[in-house]
Design an enzyme around this catalytic site. Sequence first.
Site, PDB file in Angstrom:
ATOM      1  N   SER A 125      36.869  31.829  45.445  1.00  0.00           N
ATOM      2  CA  SER A 125      37.194  33.013  44.932  1.00  0.00           C
ATOM      3  C   SER A 125      36.072  34.138  45.264  1.00  0.00           C
ATOM      4  O   SER A 125      34.702  34.032  45.453  1.00  0.00           O
ATOM      5  CB  SER A 125      36.955  32.936  43.357  1.00  0.00           C
ATOM      6  OG  SER A 125      36.985  34.351  42.856  1.00  0.00           O
ATOM      7  N   GLU A 127      35.227  36.099  43.153  1.00  0.00           N
ATOM      8  CA  GLU A 127      34.113  36.147  42.048  1.00  0.00           C
ATOM      9  C   GLU A 127      32.611  35.286  42.313  1.00  0.00           C
ATOM     10  O   GLU A 127      31.745  35.748  41.506  1.00  0.00           O
ATOM     11  CB  GLU A 127      34.873  35.201  40.938  1.00  0.00           C
ATOM     12  CG  GLU A 127      36.092  36.385  39.799  1.00  0.00           C
ATOM     13  CD  GLU A 127      35.264  37.316  39.216  1.00  0.00           C
ATOM     14  OE1 GLU A 127      34.365  36.976  38.487  1.00  0.00           O
ATOM     15  OE2 GLU A 127      35.589  38.643  39.365  1.00  0.00           O
ATOM     16  N   TYR A 149      32.922  31.401  35.325  1.00  0.00           N
ATOM     17  CA  TYR A 149      33.996  30.984  36.245  1.00  0.00           C
ATOM     18  C   TYR A 149      33.382  31.124  37.511  1.00  0.00           C
ATOM     19  O   TYR A 149      33.509  30.465  38.514  1.00  0.00           O
ATOM     20  CB  TYR A 149      35.233  32.057  35.933  1.00  0.00           C
ATOM     21  CG  TYR A 149      36.298  32.053  37.191  1.00  0.00           C
ATOM     22  CD1 TYR A 149      37.240  30.793  37.218  1.00  0.00           C
ATOM     23  CD2 TYR A 149      36.185  32.692  38.212  1.00  0.00           C
ATOM     24  CE1 TYR A 149      38.055  30.818  38.260  1.00  0.00           C
ATOM     25  CE2 TYR A 149      36.999  32.638  39.211  1.00  0.00           C
ATOM     26  CZ  TYR A 149      37.827  31.752  39.320  1.00  0.00           C
ATOM     27  OH  TYR A 149      38.891  31.758  40.299  1.00  0.00           O
TER      28      TYR A 149
HETATM   29  P1  NAP Z   1      46.960  29.840  37.633  1.00  0.00           P
HETATM   30  O1  NAP Z   1      48.100  30.722  37.881  1.00  0.00           O
HETATM   31  O2  NAP Z   1      45.990  30.111  36.439  1.00  0.00           O
HETATM   32  O3  NAP Z   1      47.052  28.372  37.662  1.00  0.00           O
HETATM   33  C1  NAP Z   1      45.841  27.418  37.484  1.00  0.00           C
HETATM   34  C2  NAP Z   1      46.591  26.055  37.665  1.00  0.00           C
HETATM   35  O4  NAP Z   1      45.562  24.898  37.464  1.00  0.00           O
HETATM   36  C3  NAP Z   1      47.696  25.508  36.597  1.00  0.00           C
HETATM   37  O5  NAP Z   1      48.840  25.070  37.178  1.00  0.00           O
HETATM   38  C4  NAP Z   1      47.211  24.850  35.659  1.00  0.00           C
HETATM   39  O6  NAP Z   1      47.960  23.956  35.044  1.00  0.00           O
HETATM   40  C5  NAP Z   1      46.288  23.964  36.349  1.00  0.00           C
HETATM   41  N1  NAP Z   1      45.111  23.411  35.637  1.00  0.00           N
HETATM   42  C6  NAP Z   1      44.268  24.148  34.832  1.00  0.00           C
HETATM   43  N2  NAP Z   1      43.482  23.139  34.265  1.00  0.00           N
HETATM   44  C7  NAP Z   1      43.615  21.934  34.868  1.00  0.00           C
HETATM   45  C8  NAP Z   1      43.186  20.717  34.849  1.00  0.00           C
HETATM   46  N3  NAP Z   1      42.078  20.207  33.722  1.00  0.00           N
HETATM   47  N4  NAP Z   1      43.780  19.630  35.674  1.00  0.00           N
HETATM   48  C9  NAP Z   1      44.693  19.981  36.485  1.00  0.00           C
HETATM   49  N5  NAP Z   1      45.275  21.050  36.412  1.00  0.00           N
HETATM   50  C10 NAP Z   1      44.550  22.092  35.711  1.00  0.00           C
HETATM   51  O7  NAP Z   1      45.871  30.248  38.884  1.00  0.00           O
HETATM   52  P2  NAP Z   1      46.540  30.943  40.171  1.00  0.00           P
HETATM   53  O8  NAP Z   1      46.438  32.458  40.079  1.00  0.00           O
HETATM   54  O9  NAP Z   1      47.536  30.465  40.819  1.00  0.00           O
HETATM   55  O10 NAP Z   1      45.253  30.511  41.269  1.00  0.00           O
HETATM   56  C11 NAP Z   1      45.184  29.277  42.082  1.00  0.00           C
HETATM   57  C12 NAP Z   1      43.814  28.957  42.308  1.00  0.00           C
HETATM   58  O11 NAP Z   1      43.046  30.176  43.136  1.00  0.00           O
HETATM   59  C13 NAP Z   1      42.760  28.758  41.265  1.00  0.00           C
HETATM   60  O12 NAP Z   1      41.983  27.714  41.356  1.00  0.00           O
HETATM   61  C14 NAP Z   1      42.337  30.081  41.062  1.00  0.00           C
HETATM   62  O13 NAP Z   1      40.905  30.091  40.649  1.00  0.00           O
HETATM   63  C15 NAP Z   1      41.927  30.589  42.642  1.00  0.00           C
HETATM   64  N6  NAP Z   1      42.004  31.913  43.080  1.00  0.00           N
HETATM   65  C16 NAP Z   1      42.971  32.768  42.401  1.00  0.00           C
HETATM   66  C17 NAP Z   1      42.924  34.041  42.608  1.00  0.00           C
HETATM   67  C18 NAP Z   1      43.763  34.958  42.134  1.00  0.00           C
HETATM   68  O14 NAP Z   1      43.739  36.194  42.331  1.00  0.00           O
HETATM   69  N7  NAP Z   1      45.030  34.384  41.682  1.00  0.00           N
HETATM   70  C19 NAP Z   1      41.874  34.733  43.472  1.00  0.00           C
HETATM   71  C20 NAP Z   1      40.700  33.716  43.886  1.00  0.00           C
HETATM   72  C21 NAP Z   1      40.900  32.125  43.561  1.00  0.00           C
HETATM   73  P3  NAP Z   1      48.794  24.402  33.614  1.00  0.00           P
HETATM   74  O15 NAP Z   1      50.057  25.056  33.935  1.00  0.00           O
HETATM   75  O16 NAP Z   1      49.073  22.974  32.932  1.00  0.00           O
HETATM   76  O17 NAP Z   1      47.910  25.177  32.873  1.00  0.00           O
HETATM   77  N1  GDD Z   2      42.147  40.753  31.867  1.00  0.00           N
HETATM   78  C1  GDD Z   2      41.919  41.946  31.799  1.00  0.00           C
HETATM   79  N2  GDD Z   2      42.316  42.352  30.577  1.00  0.00           N
HETATM   80  N3  GDD Z   2      41.206  42.552  32.613  1.00  0.00           N
HETATM   81  C2  GDD Z   2      40.660  43.847  32.139  1.00  0.00           C
HETATM   82  C3  GDD Z   2      41.281  44.464  31.020  1.00  0.00           C
HETATM   83  C4  GDD Z   2      42.030  43.714  30.347  1.00  0.00           C
HETATM   84  O1  GDD Z   2      42.773  44.158  29.055  1.00  0.00           O
HETATM   85  N4  GDD Z   2      40.927  45.790  31.236  1.00  0.00           N
HETATM   86  C5  GDD Z   2      40.065  45.858  32.142  1.00  0.00           C
HETATM   87  N5  GDD Z   2      40.121  44.686  32.923  1.00  0.00           N
HETATM   88  C6  GDD Z   2      39.370  44.447  34.151  1.00  0.00           C
HETATM   89  C7  GDD Z   2      38.381  43.229  34.044  1.00  0.00           C
HETATM   90  O2  GDD Z   2      37.267  43.768  33.219  1.00  0.00           O
HETATM   91  C8  GDD Z   2      38.288  43.089  35.600  1.00  0.00           C
HETATM   92  O3  GDD Z   2      37.049  43.926  36.169  1.00  0.00           O
HETATM   93  C9  GDD Z   2      39.458  43.427  36.250  1.00  0.00           C
HETATM   94  O4  GDD Z   2      40.104  44.270  35.170  1.00  0.00           O
HETATM   95  C10 GDD Z   2      40.398  42.427  36.890  1.00  0.00           C
HETATM   96  O5  GDD Z   2      40.486  41.383  35.554  1.00  0.00           O
HETATM   97  P1  GDD Z   2      41.535  40.114  35.656  1.00  0.00           P
HETATM   98  O6  GDD Z   2      42.770  40.624  36.009  1.00  0.00           O
HETATM   99  O7  GDD Z   2      41.323  39.336  34.601  1.00  0.00           O
HETATM  100  O8  GDD Z   2      41.163  39.296  37.116  1.00  0.00           O
HETATM  101  P2  GDD Z   2      39.637  38.886  37.748  1.00  0.00           P
HETATM  102  O9  GDD Z   2      39.230  39.817  38.655  1.00  0.00           O
HETATM  103  O10 GDD Z   2      38.631  38.886  36.661  1.00  0.00           O
HETATM  104  O11 GDD Z   2      39.921  37.452  38.267  1.00  0.00           O
HETATM  105  C11 GDD Z   2      40.843  37.141  38.894  1.00  0.00           C
HETATM  106  O12 GDD Z   2      40.632  37.244  40.320  1.00  0.00           O
HETATM  107  C12 GDD Z   2      39.653  36.448  40.837  1.00  0.00           C
HETATM  108  C13 GDD Z   2      39.464  36.754  42.368  1.00  0.00           C
HETATM  109  O13 GDD Z   2      38.518  37.695  42.459  1.00  0.00           O
HETATM  110  C14 GDD Z   2      41.335  35.892  38.697  1.00  0.00           C
HETATM  111  O14 GDD Z   2      42.688  35.542  39.328  1.00  0.00           O
HETATM  112  C15 GDD Z   2      40.236  34.732  39.089  1.00  0.00           C
HETATM  113  O15 GDD Z   2      40.698  33.429  38.876  1.00  0.00           O
HETATM  114  C16 GDD Z   2      40.014  35.023  40.591  1.00  0.00           C
HETATM  115  O16 GDD Z   2      39.081  34.033  41.222  1.00  0.00           O
END
Ligand code: NAP
Ligand code: GDD
Length: 325
Positions: A125, A127, A149
Amino acid sequence: MPSRTALITGVTGQDGSYLAELLLQKGYRVFGLVRRLSSPNVTHLANIRDQIEILDGDLMDQVSLNDAVRKSAPDEVYNLASQSFVGTSFVQPVLTGEVTGLGVLRLLEAVRSHAPQARVYQASSSEMIGHVNQEPQNELTPFHPRSPYGCAKVYAYWACVNYREAYSMFIANGILFNHESPRRGYEFVTRKISDAVARIALGKAKNVTLGNLDAKRDWGYAPEFVELMWRTLQHNTPDDFVGATGESHSVREFAEEAFRAAGIEDWSKHVITDPKFNRPAEVFNLRGDASKAARVLGWTPKTRFKELARIMVEADLKRLRAASA
Ligand code: NAP
Ligand code: GDD
């Protein structure tokens, strides 16, 4: 080519469900690891439930991971499971470390023992980069995580690099910047906004309460990012690639664009801020440089910021209208 087999962890999530669809289209046999919940969470798999094979398992449980890898005998393993919400990682830091960090090591051990030739993709990520010191950020930008995280993802990233170097396994990291879609969880800011905008437009709500409106993210479209995951594992050598659009926008801009997509011009009347949504340490600004993925893998994201906001708002409007019909 004979059909290939993939094991996807996190198959019920946003990315896992899109990736399962993509791999089925490509003729893969797809196994999905699903953890036990009191109410199964398979909404995103509705269209493909009978085409994928579900295996019970949890990143917390080594035995189930060993079994899942042994039973599926995968050519490719995509580790998309994690406790993925940054906000929750401050409230449940130990669980986040166990699942998002150590869970990856457990999976690597399962693959090393039961399918050492399998290619492994780890969803790392932006992050990990966190507190940026370089603009835009690429594969060489130093890590400075700002949340439990982010710390867990750094651990997992280095575990993957270490297993690649120590055991010559094919393991690749995607350094993925934010990617969103109508399947995004409701607690993430884009989906929180698109859902609230749709409710406000339909007269079901008046306001949305947010935290830091100045935070900036590089927001892409999730179905395009799962294509990058697949391409990463088709490359001839294991390597790490940034996935990003190269554009950065603030939460405020996303809200503005989302309200506009629903035909509401004066967005500020409907947005309240509350410090309870601020994080103990914030990642202020992310903008990725995915030129390596473009050059080496031929991957370039197409969906831009305004289009993404429109897709998400229209999907939420459609869903809410259907629910009240
Ligand atoms: P998501 O929608 O939150 O999906 C997370 C998945 O992980 C769900 O299927 C969840 O299952 C499963 N999970 C959680 N805890 C688990 C455990 N203990 N054992 C097995 N499975 C478990 O996340 P996503 O947005 O699709 O992201 C996919 C991956 O990419 C994650 O690793 C995330 O950290 C990473 N990532 C995402 C982003 C982004 O912007 N989306 C960016 C960078 C990296 P349940 O349905 O049972 O909860
Ligand atoms: N969730 C949330 N809710 N975020 C808020 C809010 C709110 O009400 N208001 C402002 N934010 C700001 C957060 O402080 C953060 O700076 C930004 O919006 C994005 O927050 P999220 O949408 O929760 O995503 P994230 O950037 O923290 O994390 C996501 O992206 C990562 C990759 O950069 C997640 O998908 C992570 O799993 C992923 O790794």
